[in-house]
Each structure stands twice: as C-alpha cells, then as structure tokens.
Design a protein around this motif. Structure first.
Motif, PDB file in Angstrom:
ATOM      1  N   LEU A  60       0.866  -1.166   0.000  1.00 48.49           N
ATOM      2  CA  LEU A  60       0.000   0.000   0.000  1.00 48.49           C
ATOM      3  C   LEU A  60       0.910   1.226   0.000  1.00 48.49           C
ATOM      4  CD1 LEU A  60      -3.221   0.724   0.648  1.00 48.49           C
ATOM      5  CD2 LEU A  60      -2.159   1.576   2.739  1.00 48.49           C
ATOM      6  N   TYR A  61       0.559   2.245  -0.789  1.00 51.78           N
ATOM      7  CA  TYR A  61       1.378   3.446  -0.894  1.00 51.78           C
ATOM      8  C   TYR A  61       0.590   4.661  -0.406  1.00 51.78           C
ATOM      9  CZ  TYR A  61       3.954   0.337  -3.985  1.00 51.78           C
ATOM     10  OH  TYR A  61       4.631  -0.743  -4.504  1.00 51.78           O
ATOM     11  N   VAL A  62       1.206   5.447   0.463  1.00 58.02           N
ATOM     12  CA  VAL A  62       0.638   6.722   0.901  1.00 58.02           C
ATOM     13  C   VAL A  62       1.685   7.798   0.690  1.00 58.02           C
ATOM     14  CG1 VAL A  62      -0.933   5.672   2.582  1.00 58.02           C
ATOM     15  CG2 VAL A  62       1.353   6.365   3.309  1.00 58.02           C
ATOM     16  N   HIS A  63       1.227   9.021   0.466  1.00 65.94           N
ATOM     17  CA  HIS A  63       2.185  10.087   0.193  1.00 65.94           C
ATOM     18  C   HIS A  63       1.760  11.371   0.868  1.00 65.94           C
ATOM     19  CE1 HIS A  63      -0.785  11.795  -2.423  1.00 65.94           C
ATOM     20  NE2 HIS A  63       0.033  12.699  -2.915  1.00 65.94           N
ATOM     21  N   GLY A  64       2.694  12.304   0.929  1.00 69.40           N
ATOM     22  CA  GLY A  64       2.431  13.606   1.513  1.00 69.40           C
ATOM     23  C   GLY A  64       3.674  14.460   1.453  1.00 69.40           C
ATOM     24  N   SER A  65       3.624  15.585   2.123  1.00 65.33           N
ATOM     25  CA  SER A  65       4.756  16.494   2.161  1.00 65.33           C
ATOM     26  C   SER A  65       5.901  15.893   2.978  1.00 65.33           C
ATOM     27  CB  SER A  65       4.322  17.829   2.784  1.00 65.33           C
ATOM     28  OG  SER A  65       5.439  18.622   3.136  1.00 65.33           O
ATOM     29  N   VAL A  66       7.118  16.256   2.635  1.00 67.33           N
ATOM     30  CA  VAL A  66       8.271  15.803   3.418  1.00 67.33           C
ATOM     31  C   VAL A  66       8.220  16.367   4.831  1.00 67.33           C
ATOM     32  CG1 VAL A  66       9.801  15.446   1.441  1.00 67.33           C
ATOM     33  CG2 VAL A  66       9.665  17.711   2.496  1.00 67.33           C
ATOM     34  N   ALA A  67       7.406  17.426   5.040  1.00 72.29           N
ATOM     35  CA  ALA A  67       7.275  18.022   6.367  1.00 72.29           C
ATOM     36  C   ALA A  67       6.130  17.406   7.172  1.00 72.29           C
ATOM     37  CB  ALA A  67       7.041  19.526   6.243  1.00 72.29           C
ATOM     38  N   LEU A 158       9.124  16.279  -6.758  1.00 72.91           N
ATOM     39  CA  LEU A 158       9.470  14.975  -6.192  1.00 72.91           C
ATOM     40  C   LEU A 158      10.232  15.136  -4.882  1.00 72.91           C
ATOM     41  CD1 LEU A 158      10.536  12.944  -9.350  1.00 72.91           C
ATOM     42  CD2 LEU A 158       8.579  12.486  -7.875  1.00 72.91           C
ATOM     43  N   ALA A 159      11.136  16.136  -4.845  1.00 75.12           N
ATOM     44  CA  ALA A 159      11.918  16.360  -3.627  1.00 75.12           C
ATOM     45  C   ALA A 159      11.032  16.804  -2.466  1.00 75.12           C
ATOM     46  CB  ALA A 159      13.000  17.400  -3.887  1.00 75.12           C
ATOM     47  N   ALA A 160       9.898  17.443  -2.761  1.00 76.66           N
ATOM     48  CA  ALA A 160       9.000  17.927  -1.718  1.00 76.66           C
ATOM     49  C   ALA A 160       7.991  16.869  -1.276  1.00 76.66           C
ATOM     50  CB  ALA A 160       8.254  19.163  -2.213  1.00 76.66           C
ATOM     51  N   THR A 161       8.029  15.716  -1.925  1.00 75.40           N
ATOM     52  CA  THR A 161       7.048  14.663  -1.669  1.00 75.40           C
ATOM     53  C   THR A 161       7.705  13.453  -1.024  1.00 75.40           C
ATOM     54  OG1 THR A 161       5.769  15.370  -3.605  1.00 75.40           O
ATOM     55  CG2 THR A 161       5.313  13.175  -2.724  1.00 75.40           C
ATOM     56  N   LYS A 162       7.068  12.933   0.005  1.00 71.73           N
ATOM     57  CA  LYS A 162       7.513  11.684   0.621  1.00 71.73           C
ATOM     58  C   LYS A 162       6.462  10.624   0.352  1.00 71.73           C
ATOM     59  CE  LYS A 162       9.629  11.689   4.537  1.00 71.73           C
ATOM     60  NZ  LYS A 162       9.937  11.886   5.973  1.00 71.73           N
ATOM     61  N   ILE A 163       6.891   9.436  -0.006  1.00 66.76           N
ATOM     62  CA  ILE A 163       5.952   8.352  -0.240  1.00 66.76           C
ATOM     63  C   ILE A 163       6.423   7.115   0.515  1.00 66.76           C
ATOM     64  CG2 ILE A 163       7.042   7.646  -2.408  1.00 66.76           C
ATOM     65  CD1 ILE A 163       4.087   7.040  -3.359  1.00 66.76           C
ATOM     66  N   LEU A 164       5.496   6.511   1.231  1.00 65.77           N
ATOM     67  CA  LEU A 164       5.793   5.333   2.036  1.00 65.77           C
ATOM     68  C   LEU A 164       5.169   4.100   1.406  1.00 65.77           C
ATOM     69  CD1 LEU A 164       5.077   6.612   5.676  1.00 65.77           C
ATOM     70  CD2 LEU A 164       7.189   6.804   4.346  1.00 65.77           C
ATOM     71  N   ALA A 165       5.882   2.988   1.523  1.00 65.63           N
ATOM     72  CA  ALA A 165       5.376   1.682   1.095  1.00 65.63           C
ATOM     73  C   ALA A 165       5.142   0.837   2.339  1.00 65.63           C
ATOM     74  CB  ALA A 165       6.378   0.996   0.172  1.00 65.63           C
ATOM     75  N   ILE A 166       3.916   0.364   2.504  1.00 70.52           N
ATOM     76  CA  ILE A 166       3.546  -0.454   3.652  1.00 70.52           C
ATOM     77  C   ILE A 166       3.208  -1.849   3.145  1.00 70.52           C
ATOM     78  CG2 ILE A 166       1.937  -0.701   5.583  1.00 70.52           C
ATOM     79  CD1 ILE A 166       1.448   2.398   5.191  1.00 70.52           C
ATOM     80  N   PRO A 167       3.899  -2.882   3.601  1.00 70.28           N
ATOM     81  CA  PRO A 167       3.635  -4.228   3.084  1.00 70.28           C
ATOM     82  C   PRO A 167       2.231  -4.703   3.428  1.00 70.28           C
ATOM     83  CG  PRO A 167       5.118  -4.297   4.982  1.00 70.28           C
ATOM     84  CD  PRO A 167       4.966  -2.862   4.622  1.00 70.28           C
ATOM     85  N   LEU A 168       1.668  -5.516   2.532  1.00 70.37           N
ATOM     86  CA  LEU A 168       0.332  -6.070   2.726  1.00 70.37           C
ATOM     87  C   LEU A 168       0.393  -7.472   3.326  1.00 70.37           C
ATOM     88  CD1 LEU A 168      -1.393  -4.915  -0.604  1.00 70.37           C
ATOM     89  CD2 LEU A 168      -1.561  -3.876   1.671  1.00 70.37           C
ATOM     90  N   ASP A 169       1.389  -7.710   4.154  1.00 71.53           N
ATOM     91  CA  ASP A 169       1.586  -9.041   4.727  1.00 71.53           C
ATOM     92  C   ASP A 169       0.709  -9.304   5.944  1.00 71.53           C
ATOM     93  OD1 ASP A 169       3.536  -9.537   2.823  1.00 71.53           O
ATOM     94  OD2 ASP A 169       5.141  -8.752   4.087  1.00 71.53           O
ATOM     95  N   GLU A 170       0.303  -8.250   6.657  1.00 71.82           N
ATOM     96  CA  GLU A 170      -0.444  -8.416   7.899  1.00 71.82           C
ATOM     97  C   GLU A 170      -1.694  -7.544   7.840  1.00 71.82           C
ATOM     98  OE1 GLU A 170       0.247  -8.197  12.763  1.00 71.82           O
ATOM     99  OE2 GLU A 170       1.779  -7.420  11.389  1.00 71.82           O
TER     100      GLU A 170
END
Length: 225
Positions: A60-67, A158-170
């Motif tokens: 699962l991917y979520v994104h937002g500001s680096v701040a 892109l530099a102002a954006t942070k995106i996280l990857a959360i595994p779908l294992d649990e």
C-alpha cells in the motif's frame, strides 16, 4: 492466491463470521476506495490522518509532504535498511466502506453493512524509480489514465514529496452484509436495510481550462450535462 496471515493483531476475536481471510477480499476493499486513515503515534499520542492511497499486489502506498508529521513518525527510528525493509515504528492503516444502515426491530440490533480492512506494517521510504512508480500507482488508482494525461512531477516536486510503502503481509478484513439479526423479535415495526451508494457525478470544468473533458475522465464520471 494465498490467505492473509493471522497474527495477534489481525485475529478475528468477535463476529468471526464477518471475517475474511483470503487475500482477494483485501484487494476488493482496496479497489473500492482511495482514501484511508493512517494511524501513527506522535510524541506518545495517537494521530490518525486521512490520506489518499494506491496499491499493488505487495504494498500500500501513501504520500504527503516531506514536512508531514504523520509520515515522519511513521518511519522514525530508521527509515530502511539495505534489505529494503523498514526498521521504524509500525503503523496501522484503515479503509472502510459503508454499504447501508441496518435498521432492526430493536435499537440494540441496529448496525451497519460495511467492508473494512486494517493493515499493519513498518513502512519504508521510497526513492528514485521506486518513488516515481508508486506515485504513478497512486495516481492511476484515483483516476485511471490521468498519469499519462497530466504533467508528471518535476525534480522539485518529487523532492518535496515523501511516499511510504507499507507491506500487505499483515491485514484483517471484515464484511457485514444482509438484514437485521432479530427476526425473532415480536415487536411489530418495519425492519430492513437502507442502502448507501456512492457514485461519481458529472465533471465540473475549471473556468480557465480550454480543453474538453478527456475521454478517460468521461469513462470514470457520471453523464455530462
């Protein structure tokens, strides 16, 4: 397709008949929406933030500001290791769709028909090509065809954006369907389900836009006036 893993956090303790253990049930919930609630702990206090998501078969991917505080605390104590796995704090992501009100003969038996998923995992920050691919995944999940149609992010964006990857294992999935559970109640009143459906409406063009509504938006939306 493999079943979802059962852990102490995802085991169905109550209303087990509503639980789903197959992975496709999770994907059905994810496909049905695009807004989730990201739960993290910030300075010892819980924070639950609504945010747009995308997903593929593994993450699962979520994104937002680096701040963003929620994204920062979601990966504190170390962003990722050489194995590509997160080593920070676990987060909990929740997705819920309401399908109707269950109106019973007694107030006690009132309820909601719904589909929901809770996903637990340690996120990792994506960079480079992985980051761009995840942003495309997220964009295409919201509005298929929009990634190729609109201008794609430049280096500054892109530099102002942070995106996280959360595994779908649990993950834990629950679904409630059907009528009230009090058919044996003698109280003579109407009982049943009040369905709820969410549909896209006709697009509203920006007054400064000079182009007609593109075909991929037409396919995604309700009828144009």
């Amino acid at each position: 397709m493999s079943d979802l893993s059962t852990t102490e956090r995802t085991r169905h303790r109550r209303l087990r008949e509503q639980g789903r253990t197959d992975r496709e049930a999770l994907f059905e919930v994810l496909r049905a929406g695009f807004v989730c609630h990201l739960g993290v702990v910030v300075d010892g206090d819980p924070m639950v933030v609504p945010t747009v998501y995308g997903f593929d078969s593994g993450h699962l991917y979520v994104h937002g500001s680096v701040a963003s505080r929620s994204l920062e605390y979601g990966i504190r104590d170390g962003e990722s290791g050489g194995d590509g796995q997160g080593h920070g704090s676990a987060v909990c992501v929740t997705i819920t769709h309401v399908d109707g009100l269950v109106l019973a003969r007694s107030v006690f038996e009132h309820g909601v028909n719904y589909r929901s998923a809770m996903i637990y995992g340690v996120p990792r920050v994506l960079e480079g090509d992985d980051k761009l691919a995840a942003l495309r995944c997220l964009t295409e999940h919201m509005a298929p065809g929009q990634w190729e149609y609109a201008r794609q992010p430049n280096r500054k964006e892109l530099a102002a954006t942070k995106i996280l990857a959360i595994p779908l294992d649990e993950a834990s999935v629950k679904v409630r369907q059907g009528h009230p559970d009090d058919a044996d109640d003698p109280h003579d009143v109407w009982a049943g389900v009040l369905p709820l459906a969410t549909t896209w409406q006709a697009p509203i063009t920006d007054p400064l836009a000079t182009r007609p509504v593109p075909e991929h938006i037409r396919r995604h939306s309700g009828p144009l006036p």
